[in-house]
Design a protein around this motif. Structure first.
Motif: not given
Length: 434
Positions: A240-268
């Protein structure tokens, strides 16, 4: 003699009727009727026409009546403060000023400010014409093969129909709508995990491939706050991942932001106020009751009060400034329980339960109600849909999708229903619900 006194009464009434009809029709456009987009311009022009035409002989009661027809709380803050609040006829009418105060208090309430005695009304609920279209995207049925089909809900007709299919099959897919378009991210296609993303544009009725995430995963959650899309958590066959990525719509580009404190698969997840919330999920060992939220200005995740029940594969949506978490699985079985978090009070409360347990359920808010689509009840995959009315504190069945689905993505797109082409029976990949 005042200018209005020189106009015959029957002429005044005829002109008033014409302008009122014009204003009402303009605030109900047949095309793109998102109140945050072209509707604002249309309403602005109608407001100016009404002001200019009736400056000489409007009547106070009629002005207030017309103002009631425009659902001011659903207009953007900048339009309320920059246009409506500066209108002399509004400033000079106590009843109209009360309506403007209601709109301001509505926006303060949604920004997590405590507004004493605030109450929701018909003016805080979108009309059917402007409520958007509910999309149910992908998922899986009894055969285990993921769907590429989508189903769309017409609010005005209270019926579902098939829309154009995705390029890829996707179960446990992240889905969100931003700017009148629908985005489907990640998931599993039956053979491998996906990191790619595709976007549906109602204007072309086609899905278009966009930039891929850095991490392939299923069971992710998406949220949008201030423009970018956040892809949160998820899992593959190993972790399970705590990874968080942010997508910029205008540039069509993903970049990493701060990960969560806890891994969460099947998260809401959902954006609420100035934060993105990550709710529940599974850390690879057990389902979680913990909740954390992301502040994009600090690039930091912070724990908030935990839920009353552990759950993963839950649906999450926002309604009336509160976060609703619906169903999901604990470590043993699907859940029918529903919890509501009020960030102003930092408090969780249980509300009425679903009519049936739903793990892997898709959830979105439409017309002041939370809709729960599909899922698995422990025995079969579901095609039933139910809606929660917070005023009645009750869930009611409101129809069904054609495919029994769990792990589908559900989102509300601001497009008009007439823009989306009905493709009939859609995919031949129709299976039973067992």
């Amino acid at each position: 003699m005042a200018p209005g006194d020189m106009v015959p009464e029957h002429a005044k009434q005829h002109k008033l009727k014409q302008e009122k009809e014009k204003l009402q029709s303009t605030t109900r456009p047949d095309g793109d009727s998102d109140p945050d987009r072209s509707f604002v311009f249309e309403a602005h022009e109608a407001w100016k026409d009404f002001h200019n035409s009736l400056r000489q002989f409007y009547e106070v009661g009629d002005l207030c009546d017309v103002t009631l027809k425009v659902r001011l709380p659903l207009l953007p803050v900048d339009f309320l403060t920059g246009t409506v609040a500066k209108e002399e006829m509004i400033k000079g009418n106590l009843s109209c000023r009360d309506l403007l105060d209601e709109a301001r208090n509505y926006h303060l309430h949604l920004s997590n400010k405590v507004v004493p005695d605030f109450e929701y009304s018909v003016r805080t609920t979108p009309r059917k014409h402007t409520a958007g279209v509910l999309f149910c995207v992908g998922g899986r049925g009894g055969s285990g093969d993921p769907f590429r089909s989508i189903e769309c809900y017409s609010i005005s007709k209270n019926s579902w129909f098939f829309g154009p299919e995705m390029n890829s099959r996707r179960r446990h897919v992240g889905v969100i709508s931003v700017g009148g378009k629908v985005y489907a991210v990640g998931g599993h296609d039956g053979s491998e995990h996906l990191g790619n993303m595709e976007m549906f544009d109602p204007l072309t009725n086609k899905w278009m491939m966009k930039a891929s995430m850095n991490t392939k995963r299923r069971g992710i959650a998406l949220a949008a706050l201030g423009g970018p899309i956040y892809a949160i958590g998820g899992l593959d066959d190993n972790s399970c991942f705590n990874d968080v990525e942010r997508y910029d719509i205008e540039s069509d580009h993903w970049s990493a932001v701060a990960p969560m404190n806890t891994p969460r698969g099947g998260v809401g997840s959902v954006a609420l106020g100035s934060h993105v919330y990550a709710v529940g999920g599974n850390d690879g060992v057990a389902s979680l009751s913990s909740v954390e939220r992301f502040d994009p200005h600090l690039n930091k995740w912070t724990e908030v009060r935990e839920m009353g029940q552990r759950r993963a594969g839950n649906g999450v949506s926002e309604l009336n400034g509160c976060l609703y978490v619906v169903g999901g699985f604990d470590d043993n079985s699907p859940l029918s329980s529903v919890e509501r978090f009020d960030p102003r009070l930092s408090r969780w409360d249980y509300v009425s339960e679903l009519t049936t347990p739903r793990g892997g359920v898709g959830v979105a808010t439409v017309m002041g109600c939370v809709f729960a689509v599909g899922g698995h009840n422990g025995n079969i995959y579901l095609n039933t849909v139910e809606a929660f009315d917070p005023r009645m504190n009750r869930w009611e069945l409101v129809g069904s999708v054609s495919h029994c689905r769990a792990g589908a993505g559900v989102a509300v797109c601001s497009s008009h229903i007439s823009q989306i082409r009905d493709v009939g029976q859609g995919s031949s990949n129709v299976v039973d619900c067992m």
